[in-house]
Design a protein around this motif. Structure first.
Motif, PDB file in Angstrom:
ATOM      1  N   SER A  74      84.323 -26.529  59.628  1.00  0.00           N
ATOM      2  CA  SER A  74      84.439 -26.231  61.050  1.00  0.00           C
ATOM      3  C   SER A  74      83.438 -27.057  61.864  1.00  0.00           C
ATOM      4  N   TYR A  75      82.237 -27.302  61.319  1.00  0.00           N
ATOM      5  CA  TYR A  75      81.234 -28.092  62.038  1.00  0.00           C
ATOM      6  C   TYR A  75      81.718 -29.530  62.201  1.00  0.00           C
ATOM      7  N   LEU A  76      82.243 -30.116  61.125  1.00  0.00           N
ATOM      8  CA  LEU A  76      82.754 -31.476  61.208  1.00  0.00           C
ATOM      9  C   LEU A  76      83.955 -31.552  62.153  1.00  0.00           C
ATOM     10  N   ALA A  77      84.791 -30.509  62.135  1.00  0.00           N
ATOM     11  CA  ALA A  77      85.955 -30.480  63.023  1.00  0.00           C
ATOM     12  C   ALA A  77      85.520 -30.447  64.488  1.00  0.00           C
ATOM     13  N   ASP A  78      84.460 -29.707  64.794  1.00  0.00           N
ATOM     14  CA  ASP A  78      83.967 -29.656  66.169  1.00  0.00           C
ATOM     15  C   ASP A  78      83.407 -31.011  66.610  1.00  0.00           C
ATOM     16  N   LEU A  79      82.762 -31.723  65.680  1.00  0.00           N
ATOM     17  CA  LEU A  79      82.274 -33.064  66.021  1.00  0.00           C
ATOM     18  C   LEU A  79      83.436 -34.010  66.300  1.00  0.00           C
TER      19      LEU A  79
ATOM     20  N   SER B 124      74.386 -25.864  47.485  1.00  0.00           N
ATOM     21  CA  SER B 124      74.020 -26.986  48.341  1.00  0.00           C
ATOM     22  C   SER B 124      74.170 -26.593  49.801  1.00  0.00           C
ATOM     23  N   THR B 125      73.604 -27.439  50.667  1.00  0.00           N
ATOM     24  CA  THR B 125      73.827 -27.328  52.102  1.00  0.00           C
ATOM     25  C   THR B 125      74.356 -28.665  52.598  1.00  0.00           C
ATOM     26  N   GLY B 126      74.959 -28.670  53.788  1.00  0.00           N
ATOM     27  CA  GLY B 126      75.587 -29.878  54.290  1.00  0.00           C
ATOM     28  C   GLY B 126      74.677 -30.698  55.185  1.00  0.00           C
ATOM     29  N   LEU B 127      74.974 -31.991  55.262  1.00  0.00           N
ATOM     30  CA  LEU B 127      74.237 -32.914  56.108  1.00  0.00           C
ATOM     31  C   LEU B 127      75.223 -33.889  56.732  1.00  0.00           C
TER      32      LEU B 127
ATOM     33  N   GLY C 107      74.694 -31.138  76.788  1.00  0.00           N
ATOM     34  CA  GLY C 107      75.281 -29.808  76.733  1.00  0.00           C
ATOM     35  C   GLY C 107      75.988 -29.542  75.421  1.00  0.00           C
ATOM     36  N   LEU C 108      76.544 -30.604  74.816  1.00  0.00           N
ATOM     37  CA  LEU C 108      77.240 -30.431  73.546  1.00  0.00           C
ATOM     38  C   LEU C 108      76.281 -29.960  72.449  1.00  0.00           C
ATOM     39  N   LEU C 109      75.064 -30.520  72.420  1.00  0.00           N
ATOM     40  CA  LEU C 109      74.086 -30.088  71.414  1.00  0.00           C
ATOM     41  C   LEU C 109      73.730 -28.621  71.607  1.00  0.00           C
ATOM     42  N   ASN C 110      73.582 -28.189  72.861  1.00  0.00           N
ATOM     43  CA  ASN C 110      73.285 -26.770  73.118  1.00  0.00           C
ATOM     44  C   ASN C 110      74.437 -25.880  72.678  1.00  0.00           C
ATOM     45  N   THR C 111      75.674 -26.339  72.909  1.00  0.00           N
ATOM     46  CA  THR C 111      76.843 -25.563  72.490  1.00  0.00           C
ATOM     47  C   THR C 111      76.890 -25.428  70.982  1.00  0.00           C
ATOM     48  N   LEU C 112      76.640 -26.541  70.270  1.00  0.00           N
ATOM     49  CA  LEU C 112      76.629 -26.491  68.807  1.00  0.00           C
ATOM     50  C   LEU C 112      75.511 -25.584  68.295  1.00  0.00           C
ATOM     51  N   ALA C 113      74.336 -25.638  68.960  1.00  0.00           N
ATOM     52  CA  ALA C 113      73.219 -24.781  68.535  1.00  0.00           C
ATOM     53  C   ALA C 113      73.561 -23.311  68.696  1.00  0.00           C
ATOM     54  N   ASN C 114      74.297 -22.961  69.763  1.00  0.00           N
ATOM     55  CA  ASN C 114      74.696 -21.560  69.968  1.00  0.00           C
ATOM     56  C   ASN C 114      75.770 -21.135  68.966  1.00  0.00           C
ATOM     57  N   GLN C 115      76.693 -22.059  68.659  1.00  0.00           N
ATOM     58  CA  GLN C 115      77.769 -21.718  67.723  1.00  0.00           C
ATOM     59  C   GLN C 115      77.264 -21.637  66.289  1.00  0.00           C
ATOM     60  N   TYR C 116      76.308 -22.484  65.962  1.00  0.00           N
ATOM     61  CA  TYR C 116      75.807 -22.546  64.582  1.00  0.00           C
ATOM     62  C   TYR C 116      74.284 -22.409  64.631  1.00  0.00           C
ATOM     63  N   PRO C 117      73.752 -21.231  64.834  1.00  0.00           N
ATOM     64  CA  PRO C 117      72.301 -21.054  65.006  1.00  0.00           C
ATOM     65  C   PRO C 117      71.483 -21.382  63.765  1.00  0.00           C
TER      66      PRO C 117
END
Length: 835
Positions: free
Chosen positions: A515-520, A670-673, A684-694
């Protein structure tokens, strides 16, 4: 009284005579060559001394001190004699990891417990609730958080946070940490507390992984005394400004280019000086012979000549230092935004170095031809002697001065020695190739003027070879300077292009990765592929273990894992072990290797394989087919080396020492990078991602990337200015060479005219002669430049090399064009009396 007056009049006469020689233009090329040497050496010496002082200061600011002692155990500094004299300031820091808890979350953090005087250098900026006020030191009962902890823990300034066993109120945020490290795999955000609060936090416990750091600020002598008094254990090490990281790699390459270009410019200017001095001595033979026939003694002649040279030096010093000051400013101007407002003083060293080097070069360049000139016989005033006067042994001993000075000056600069040895070897080869090529050209029939030109060339093979080598060497050095500049700029542009990633997202949970990659992708961001990351260690190569382990059995596997882990921890600070073995590394796996990694050996496989970065493979002597053993979380597994990769660590993309096939590592947690590029208008996009994926850590490197790209652009301008200076030096050498060569044709042309040759035929012969030499010089210079640049790029700068097809056509055309432009006026003047 009479003798005094005579002596005074004699000195006055010599000065007037010497000044007339200079005003008539006989010594202007000598003056120009000396001025160029002084200007180049002065400008670069001043710039390098200033830049090195700034680099040292900035490196120490990044350390927050002049020197740092890192230890895994506390050190008693009270016995140091230097500290008792207050000659050195000391600050302390204790680093450890612990958990931070808020009402809304928890996070593993890296605690920096500092005293009230930290930092000794650089700026620590701490912003409280009042944004207008900044604090620069940590006081007791204060807690300062890294920016991303506010979103991870969902806290604000004034909230209470449980740090270990202590409850502390959040004092504010860390806006600038002078020790900040841009490591995309650093998953533990930083908090600052005062050392007095360590006991309440409870972070220092038996068995804890703790780093003690001691910061020293003082004179170099005081710091050297401290180093001498302290005997370090294997778990202790010193950090200096040279250990701050790899971020200055391109600056170091630029400095190498500066020093190399300086040597090449000085070589061309020195060659110009030698040629002009020899020409001047040749033109003064008749004058010296007439003076001797009128009773002039050698003493009078030496005073006359030395007075001229003295006046030339005075003029050259004035012109050279003036040009040097302007050139230093021109080289420094594009870097002004990066340099501090108050520049370090250049000191007296650039003045001394430039004048001393010019003197060392001029002594043999002038001394040898002038000693021959003084030996000229008086009979030369009425009849030219066929016996050339010889120089004294003392004059030839002057050659040792610049040679010894060059050895001391260049020292251990491998790049410069590589260039000089390559040039010397090529000169011998080029002379032979040129003479052989001229012999082959005799088979071509292009008319009487062409045949006469070849006949003229073949009659004086020594002079032809000298002219060809000198012209070829000049063109070759020009090409080397230009091509090296382009190679460095191309490497920097490929390393950090305008669209390079500037944000890293890390610690992405497996269930969030898609989902994170899809949002990017939905935001149309340019991103890398997603990398699963787990941390582990390399423990053996082909069953040769780096750490002692007990015999493994099925019943004591758990005990064995504990022993391995303890042994790894004990070895972590051992300086004799390769850095990659002293710590945990980041492993990843993939079906296809990253596109920005180049496989240099082997082939990527599909099962039970690992691809190894070429640097660590070379250091640890890892080869294709080797069996490597690794541990992750105490569990050991094996993989076979199927390929070796070249990794460019400076490109701000995710890079790894080891990349495994999926079957080897995908069963481990593992974790993703992922890295991606964010534009100026997408905050604003970085703030949105930070709120969606804290829980996802975001490392924003935009400021650093912009600064590095600006630095590269500005350094490229400095290299361009210096390359232009090299071109001027080369053109001056070529112009001097052609001018002197053509002036020697006067008697020969008069003979041709007497025998009935037309002005048109003579001009055509001269153009054919110099055209042939120019064409050969251009072609041979292309081969030599490709060889020298290839040698420097591969062996000196450790970069990939490719041929330059445009130069193969451009340099011969440039050579012919230069010879035409420089020779046209001279040849026309030579033919004027024949009208």
């Amino acid at each position: 009284m009479f003798n005094t007056a005579v002596a005074t009049n004699n000195r006055s006469f010599i000065v007037r005579l010497a000044w007339r020689e200079i005003r008539q233009g006989q010594l202007w090329l000598v003056t120009l060559a000396l001025s160029l040497i002084i200007a180049c050496v002065f400008a670069l010496s001043a710039l390098v001394s200033r830049v090195e002082a700034i680099i040292v200061d900035q490196g120490r600011s990044a350390l927050t001190a002049d020197s740092v002692l890192v230890s895994s155990q506390p050190i008693d500094l009270s016995q140091l004699k230097t500290l008792s004299t207050d000659a050195v300031k000391v600050a302390q820091q204790i680093r450890f990891g612990t958990m931070a808890f808020s009402d809304n979350g928890m996070q593993l953090v890296s605690v920096k417990a500092v005293d009230s005087v930290f930092p000794l250098r650089g700026e620590l900026n701490l912003q409280s609730a009042d944004a207008a006020l900044l604090e620069h030191h940590v006081k007791p009962q204060q807690l300062w958080l890294a920016e991303r902890l506010f979103s991870l823990l969902n806290v604000k300034v004034g909230d209470v946070l449980m740090l270990g066993d202590a409850e502390l109120t959040v004092s504010g945020r860390i806006t600038q940490d002078p020790e900040l490290s841009f490591n995309p795999f650093s998953q533990m955000p930083t908090v600052f507390i005062n050392q007095q609060d360590i006991e309440a936090v409870g972070g220092v416990q038996p068995g804890s992984r703790i780093s003690y750091r001691y910061y020293f600020l003082g004179s170099n002598k005081s710091l050297a005394d401290i180093r001498q008094q302290l005997i370090l254990t294997p778990s202790q090490r010193w950090l200096t400004e040279n250990d701050a990281g790899r971020s200055g790699d391109f600056i170091e390459r630029a400095r190498q280019y500066l020093s190399l270009t300086l040597v090449l410019v000085v070589l061309m200017a020195a060659a110009t000086l030698v040629l002009t001095c020899q020409h001047y001595a040749a033109t003064r033979k008749t004058a010296v012979a007439m003076m001797k026939s009128l009773g002039a003694t050698k003493g009078f002649l030496w005073r006359w000549l030395l007075t001229q040279i003295g006046l030339v030096f005075v003029v050259a010093i004035v012109i050279g230092l003036t040009l040097g000051l302007g050139l230093e400013w021109l080289l420094r101007y594009p870097l002004q935004n990066l340099l501090p407002d108050q520049l370090p003083a250049m000191g007296i060293a650039p003045f001394v170095i430039s004048l001393l080097l010019a003197l060392l070069i001029a002594l043999p360049a002038l001394g040898i031809p002038l000693s021959r000139l003084v030996q000229t016989s008086a009979i030369n005033s009425v009849q030219v002697s066929t016996i050339a006067p010889t120089s004294s042994r003392l004059a030839w001993l002057l050659l040792l001065l610049p040679v010894l000075a060059a050895i001391v000056w260049i020292g251990t600069n491998f790049l410069v020695w590589l260039t000089l040895l390559g040039i010397v070897g090529l000169l011998l080869v080029l002379a032979g190739i040129g003479v052989a090529a001229i012999a082959l050209l005799q088979r071509v029939k292009l008319g009487a003027a062409y045949s006469l030109a070849l006949s003229r060339v073949n009659r004086s093979k020594t002079k032809t070879a000298t002219q060809l080598v000198a012209l070829t060497c000049s063109l070759m050095l020009l090409a080397v300077i230009g091509l090296l500049r382009n190679e460095l700029l191309a490497d920097w542009q490929n390393t950090l292009p305008a669209n390079a990633p500037n944000v890293f997202a890390l610690n992405i949970a497996p269930e969030q990765q898609q989902s994170y990659l899809a949002d990017l992708d939905k935001a149309n961001l340019t991103r890398s592929q997603g990398y699963p990351v787990t941390r582990g260690r390399l423990v053996a190569i082909n069953d040769q273990r780096f750490y002692a382990t007990s015999n493994e059995t099925a019943t004591d596997q758990a005990e064995n894992n504990i022993e391995i882990s303890n042994e790894l921890n004990r070895k972590a600070d051992d300086e004799s072990v390769d850095p990659a073995l002293r710590r945990e590394l980041n492993f990843t796996w993939a079906k296809i290797l990253p596109s920005h990694n180049v496989v240099t050996k082997g082939q990527w496989g599909k099962a039970e394989g690992v691809s190894v970065e070429s640097g660590i493979a070379k250091r640890l002597n890892i080869r294709l087919g080797d069996k490597l053993a690794f541990t992750v979380g105490g569990l050991e597994f094996n993989a076979t080396v199927n390929s070796i990769r070249h990794v460019e660590w400076r490109n701000m993309k995710p890079n790894f020492y080891f990349i495994f096939t999926p079957d080897v590592l995908q069963s481990f947690p593992s974790t993703g990078l992922v890295s991606f590029r964010v534009g100026k208008q997408q905050n604003g996009l970085l703030n949105t991602l930070a709120n969606q994926y804290p829980t996802v850590g975001v490392l924003d490197l935009r400021m650093m990337a912009t600064r590095i790209q600006g630095l590269l652009a500005q350094i490229s301008w400095s290299l361009t200015v210096l390359a232009g200076l090299g071109v001027v030096s080369g053109l001056l050498l070529i112009m001097t060479l052609l001018r002197l060569s053509i002036s020697e044709r006067q008697t020969e042309i008069q003979l041709y005219r007497t025998l009935g040759a037309s002005r048109k035929r003579i001009a055509a012969t001269l153009w054919f002669e110099y055209g042939i030499i120019a064409l050969l010089a251009g072609v041979i210079a292309v081969v030599g430049a490709e060889f020298i640049v290839g040698l420097l790029v591969v062996k000196g700068f450790e970069l990939p090399f490719s041929l330059h097809p445009l130069m193969w056509l451009g340099l011969p055309v440039l050579a012919i064009g230069l010879v035409y432009l420089v020779s046209r006026t001279q040849i026309n003047k030579l033919l004027l009396p024949l009208r």
